[in-house]
Design a protein around this motif. Structure first.
Motif, PDB file in Angstrom:
ATOM      1  N   UNK A 146       0.636  -1.489  -0.079  1.00 49.31           N
ATOM      2  CA  UNK A 146       0.514   0.332  -0.145  1.00 49.31           C
ATOM      3  C   UNK A 146       0.499   1.299  -0.251  1.00 49.31           C
ATOM      4  N   UNK A 147       1.962   1.034  -0.425  1.00 46.87           N
ATOM      5  CA  UNK A 147       2.993   2.446  -1.001  1.00 46.87           C
ATOM      6  C   UNK A 147       2.253   3.081  -1.659  1.00 46.87           C
ATOM      7  N   UNK A 148       2.933   4.526  -2.319  1.00 43.32           N
ATOM      8  CA  UNK A 148       2.035   5.178  -3.539  1.00 43.32           C
ATOM      9  C   UNK A 148       3.664   4.611  -4.394  1.00 43.32           C
ATOM     10  N   UNK A 149       3.455   4.610  -5.494  1.00 39.78           N
ATOM     11  CA  UNK A 149       4.520   4.455  -6.522  1.00 39.78           C
ATOM     12  C   UNK A 149       4.543   5.120  -7.595  1.00 39.78           C
ATOM     13  N   UNK A 150       5.114   5.560  -8.767  1.00 35.54           N
ATOM     14  CA  UNK A 150       4.769   6.817  -9.192  1.00 35.54           C
ATOM     15  C   UNK A 150       5.599   6.317 -10.866  1.00 35.54           C
ATOM     16  N   UNK A 151       5.303   6.171 -11.994  1.00 37.48           N
ATOM     17  CA  UNK A 151       5.768   5.631 -13.162  1.00 37.48           C
ATOM     18  C   UNK A 151       6.895   6.946 -12.917  1.00 37.48           C
ATOM     19  N   UNK A 152       8.742   6.668 -13.763  1.00 39.61           N
ATOM     20  CA  UNK A 152       9.370   7.750 -13.802  1.00 39.61           C
ATOM     21  C   UNK A 152       9.087   9.129 -15.075  1.00 39.61           C
ATOM     22  N   UNK A 153       7.977   8.315 -15.748  1.00 37.57           N
ATOM     23  CA  UNK A 153       7.286   9.385 -16.732  1.00 37.57           C
ATOM     24  C   UNK A 153       6.948  10.523 -16.338  1.00 37.57           C
ATOM     25  N   UNK A 154       6.550  10.906 -14.249  1.00 44.02           N
ATOM     26  CA  UNK A 154       5.854  11.563 -13.895  1.00 44.02           C
ATOM     27  C   UNK A 154       5.783  13.006 -13.455  1.00 44.02           C
ATOM     28  N   UNK A 155       7.792  12.560 -14.043  1.00 48.37           N
ATOM     29  CA  UNK A 155       8.977  13.662 -13.304  1.00 48.37           C
ATOM     30  C   UNK A 155       8.872  14.474 -14.748  1.00 48.37           C
ATOM     31  N   UNK A 156       8.563  13.866 -15.808  1.00 50.11           N
ATOM     32  CA  UNK A 156       8.563  15.052 -16.762  1.00 50.11           C
ATOM     33  C   UNK A 156       6.879  15.346 -16.833  1.00 50.11           C
ATOM     34  N   UNK A 157       5.614  15.024 -16.498  1.00 50.00           N
ATOM     35  CA  UNK A 157       4.590  16.069 -15.370  1.00 50.00           C
ATOM     36  C   UNK A 157       4.789  17.295 -14.481  1.00 50.00           C
ATOM     37  N   UNK A 158       5.975  16.611 -13.410  1.00 51.42           N
ATOM     38  CA  UNK A 158       6.433  17.683 -12.704  1.00 51.42           C
ATOM     39  C   UNK A 158       6.781  19.046 -13.346  1.00 51.42           C
ATOM     40  N   UNK A 159       8.010  18.804 -13.578  1.00 50.48           N
ATOM     41  CA  UNK A 159       8.716  19.984 -14.149  1.00 50.48           C
ATOM     42  C   UNK A 159       7.764  20.597 -14.927  1.00 50.48           C
ATOM     43  N   UNK A 160       6.752  20.058 -15.645  1.00 52.34           N
ATOM     44  CA  UNK A 160       6.082  21.207 -16.486  1.00 52.34           C
ATOM     45  C   UNK A 160       4.987  21.545 -15.662  1.00 52.34           C
ATOM     46  N   UNK A 161       5.000  20.908 -14.797  1.00 50.06           N
ATOM     47  CA  UNK A 161       3.838  22.246 -13.793  1.00 50.06           C
ATOM     48  C   UNK A 161       4.184  22.387 -12.795  1.00 50.06           C
ATOM     49  N   UNK A 162       6.013  22.640 -12.539  1.00 50.69           N
ATOM     50  CA  UNK A 162       6.563  23.502 -12.017  1.00 50.69           C
ATOM     51  C   UNK A 162       7.335  24.604 -13.380  1.00 50.69           C
ATOM     52  N   UNK A 163       7.178  24.333 -13.935  1.00 47.98           N
ATOM     53  CA  UNK A 163       7.982  25.791 -15.079  1.00 47.98           C
ATOM     54  C   UNK A 163       6.101  26.456 -15.500  1.00 47.98           C
ATOM     55  N   UNK A 164       5.081  25.862 -15.458  1.00 47.46           N
ATOM     56  CA  UNK A 164       4.212  26.683 -16.235  1.00 47.46           C
ATOM     57  C   UNK A 164       3.624  27.353 -14.622  1.00 47.46           C
ATOM     58  N   UNK A 165       3.832  26.677 -13.457  1.00 45.21           N
ATOM     59  CA  UNK A 165       4.155  27.871 -12.193  1.00 45.21           C
ATOM     60  C   UNK A 165       4.441  28.740 -12.062  1.00 45.21           C
ATOM     61  N   UNK A 166       5.731  28.109 -12.880  1.00 46.09           N
ATOM     62  CA  UNK A 166       7.275  29.975 -12.535  1.00 46.09           C
ATOM     63  C   UNK A 166       6.572  31.093 -13.305  1.00 46.09           C
ATOM     64  N   UNK A 167       5.714  30.262 -14.534  1.00 47.78           N
ATOM     65  CA  UNK A 167       5.159  31.606 -15.098  1.00 47.78           C
ATOM     66  C   UNK A 167       4.241  32.046 -14.805  1.00 47.78           C
ATOM     67  N   UNK A 168       3.285  31.552 -14.466  1.00 47.92           N
ATOM     68  CA  UNK A 168       1.429  32.592 -12.949  1.00 47.92           C
ATOM     69  C   UNK A 168       0.613  31.797 -13.536  1.00 47.92           C
ATOM     70  N   UNK A 169       1.161  30.449 -14.012  1.00 52.18           N
ATOM     71  CA  UNK A 169       0.042  29.697 -15.074  1.00 52.18           C
ATOM     72  C   UNK A 169      -0.908  29.109 -13.463  1.00 52.18           C
TER      73      UNK A 169
END
Length: 157
Positions: free
Chosen positions: A46-69
């Motif tokens: 019952x421990x969370x596991x993320x596919x390695x591709x989640x790192x791409x999604x997080x990068x997109x989220x972080x960049x978008x947040x930095x631009x104020x989206x």
């Protein structure tokens, strides 16, 4: 710690590994997941596991947040594709073009703010009849002199 493999053979990461690799805190990952921005699965323990591709999604989220989206816009954009998916070049172009007008509007607003700051000495409503930043057309001046916005926040209005 050795990374696990998911049923489809993709590399699976723990939440700690994702936090370390992405540069965001575990609580941020929980927040992103609760908002539907990223998704995890659970292993037999019952421990969370993320596919390695989640790192791409997080990068997109972080960049978008930095631009104020706002997160709602980010979720809307990412929600058009399967969670934690690798975006194709065409999908990325589609998503980025959807943000283009929003970013252009934000840029124009920030430029106007930057150009208006020279006329402001802080609160503005103590010294200017018309504060374009906080009091367009001096509507608060009708209530009397002084920092009306601050007084309204304290319930003195």
């Amino acid at each position: 710690m050795t990374a696990e493999k998911t049923i489809d053979g993709m590399r699976s990461l723990t939440i700690g590994e994702v936090a370390k690799r992405s540069g965001v805190t575990v609580s941020t990952l929980h927040f992103y997941e609760s908002k539907g921005l990223i998704a995890s699965t659970r292993n037999a323990g019952n421990q969370r596991r993320f596919p390695a591709l989640v790192l791409r999604s997080i990068a997109i989220i972080k960049v978008a947040q930095r631009t104020g989206i706002p997160l709602a816009e980010i979720k809307n954009a990412l929600g058009r594709y399967p969670p934690n998916s690798k975006l194709t070049a065409a999908q990325w172009r589609e998503m980025s073009s959807a943000w283009r007008e929003s970013l252009n509007l934000r840029i124009r607003t920030l430029e106007a703010l930057r150009d208006s700051l020279d006329n402001c000495i802080g609160c503005g409503c103590l010294s200017l009849n018309d504060c374009p930043l906080r009091n367009p057309d001096d509507t608060l001046g009708l209530d009397g002199p002084g920092p009306r916005i601050l007084e309204a926040r304290r319930g003195q209005r």
